[in-house]
Design an enzyme around this catalytic site. Structure first.
Site, short mmCIF file in Angstrom:
data_model
loop_
_atom_site.label_atom_id
_atom_site.label_comp_id
_atom_site.label_asym_id
_atom_site.label_seq_id
_atom_site.Cartn_x
_atom_site.Cartn_y
_atom_site.Cartn_z
N GLY A 126 0.39 -1.37 0.27
CA GLY A 126 0.50 0.17 -0.25
C GLY A 126 0.77 1.31 0.07
O GLY A 126 1.24 2.37 0.96
N SER A 128 1.11 3.42 -3.30
CA SER A 128 1.03 4.70 -3.70
C SER A 128 -0.85 5.04 -3.57
O SER A 128 -1.66 3.57 -3.47
CB SER A 128 0.47 3.53 -5.93
N GLU A 244 12.38 -3.99 -4.99
CA GLU A 244 11.89 -4.31 -5.99
C GLU A 244 12.17 -3.76 -6.77
O GLU A 244 11.98 -5.24 -7.88
CB GLU A 244 10.30 -3.05 -5.80
N ASN A 384 10.10 4.18 -15.87
CA ASN A 384 11.17 4.74 -16.43
C ASN A 384 12.52 5.93 -16.78
O ASN A 384 13.03 5.91 -16.99
CB ASN A 384 11.11 3.85 -17.95
N GLU A 385 10.75 6.67 -16.56
CA GLU A 385 11.14 8.22 -16.99
C GLU A 385 11.80 7.86 -15.96
O GLU A 385 13.02 9.41 -15.48
CB GLU A 385 9.94 9.17 -17.49
#
Ligand SMILES: Cc1cc2nc3c(=O)[nH]c(=O)nc-3n(C[C@H](O)[C@H](O)[C@H](O)COP(=O)(O)OP(=O)(O)OC[C@H]3O[C@@H](n4cnc5c(N)ncnc54)[C@H](O)[C@@H]3O)c2cc1C
Length: 398
Positions: A126, A128, A244, A384-385
């Site tokens: 938990g 985002s 992660e 990825n940005e």
């Protein structure tokens, strides 16, 4: 850097291969990341590995790790990819457990680590919220102290597989007046059966049910479920994100995926000839293989560094970007190879009671769903940005 495996490492490979062949449930071979897998299927291999003592190779041995070095762990992932096992979900084994054994108290270790190792307790993440993804520190879910409880209120989103979760780890704001948003956040373990938790499905374009909105309304959580120090949760949250990210590269699985793609393209035809003989298609497959070989060397170099005592550091961002781009291209090419057999949606066909039959070869049936599903890989684990921002700052020093 020595890229040859030693005789001991080859013997280790033979041992794990024999174990996988003897114990991995045959009906799950090559299931990969299918949108119609049952929760029992998803935990089956984890539970077998738990009994063997192999479910958490990266953990310290005192908590149940295998004691394998990084080359052995690489061999282990290659051998699992070879038969397409469904590996233990990351939320327990590689996310919350390292936080618990690094920052939790003895009581928390005793209570939670055994169930994570065995695969009996399902965890969800938990972090985002609708307004807090890349900018996670702006999260708004609150935990307010009331006697020996925290009272949680707020909304989390994208909570993967929370519909099956027994426990969740939540980031909550415990000090709204802290001078910086990163301060005043706490890391709290929550029993998902606590009254006030509502898990609502978000249906995805692949037809699967993988993510949720998780609503928290006056959820009372005992204070002993706080991990570490109140208001220091950001430190633990970042520590967890590094865990992660490592492993998302998925080199071994992509290698197996390219082999399968070659088999499909040898079977499918274009203008009467095998698709693999089409120069344009063959060029795209070769380019993918070249990029994958380069990624593999980068990963092996990182492993060699780890073996020599260097942490993975910001180069894990390179592995994440390249690994996920390759996974996405692989599923694009697979969909291209199966052509129109990829278009039917199979969600309803696989429902119990359906008397429809899939069209086309077996390998085509889930190619579209997998293609859609894999779009997620460049978003989760830090988009990825954001990884490019990390490389710019930490590696290029710009
Ligand atoms: C399938 C899936 C499963 C997930 N599972 C979980 C889960 O179990 N638990 C959980 O807590 N979260 C989960 N997430 C959430 C995931 O971590 C976020 O989606 C991710 O961090 C991006 O946040 P966002 O979606 O809010 O996008 P935003 O942060 O709103 O970003 C939108 C776009 O803007 C770009 N962007 C944002 N900031 C910058 C910047 N500073 N520089 C350059 N570009 C920028 C991003 O790259 C992206 O392209 C999951 C997501 C997906 C897709």
């Amino acid at each position: 850097m020595n890229l040859e495996f030693t005789p001991e490492e080859n013997a280790f490979r033979a041992e794990v291969r024999a174990f996988i062949e003897a114990n991995h449930p045959k009906h799950l071979e090559g299931m990969g990341n299918r949108e119609d897998m049952s929760p029992e299927d998803m935990t089956a291999w984890h539970k077998i590995l738990g009994k063997k003592g192999w479910s958490a190779p990266a953990w310290p041995t005192e908590y149940g790790g295998t004691g394998w070095d990084s080359t052995q762990r690489y061999i282990w992932s290659e051998e699992n990819a070879r038969v397409g096992t469904f590996m233990p979900l990351p939320f327990g084994i590689s996310m919350v457990a390292p936080v618990i054994y690094s920052f939790g108290n003895d009581e928390q270790k005793k209570r939670h680590l055994p169930g994570i190792l065995s695969g009996d307790v399902w965890w969800c993440q938990g972090y985002s919220e609708p307004g807090a993804g890349s900018d996670l520190a702006s999260l708004k879910t609150t935990a307010v102290r009331d006697g020996d409880h925290y009272v949680l209120n707020g909304q989390k989103t994208w909570t993967t597989l929370a519909q099956y979760a027994d426990w969740g780890f939540f980031l909550c704001r415990t000090d709204p007046d802290a001078p910086k948003p990163q301060q005043g956040i706490s890391f709290i373990l929550v029993d998902m059966k606590t009254p006030g938790i509502e898990v609502k499905p978000i249906k995805l374009i692949d037809g699967g049910y993988e993510v949720n909105e998780t609503w928290l309304t006056d959820v009372r959580v005992p204070v002993e479920n706080l991990v570490g120090v109140e208001n220091q949760g950001w430190t633990y949250a970042k520590f967890l994100l590094a865990h992660e990210r490592s492993g998302i590269a998925g080199v071994a699985r992509s290698k197996r995926g390219v082999e399968k793609l070659r088999e499909i393209a040898a079977n499918e035809t274009l203008d009467g000839a095998p698709l693999m003989q089409d120069l344009d298609f063959a060029r795209k497959v070769s380019q993918l293989e070249i990029d994958l070989a380069a990624l593999e060397i980068t990963e092996l170099r990182t492993l060699a560094g780890e073996q020599a005592g260097k942490g993975p550091g910001p180069e894990s961002s390179i592995l994440k970007i390249k690994g996920t781009e390759i996974q996405q291209r692989l599923t694009e090419l697979t969909l291209e190879a199966v052509g129109s057999y990829g278009t039917p949606m199979y969600g309803s066909i696989t429902d119990a009671g359906s008397n429809e039959y899939p069209i086309g070869p077996d390998y085509a049936q889930h190619s579209a769903a997998t293609y859609f599903n894999m779009r997620k890989t460049s978003i989760y684990g830090g988009s990825n940005e954001i990884q490019r921002n990390i490389i710019t700052k930490m590696i290029l020093g710009l």
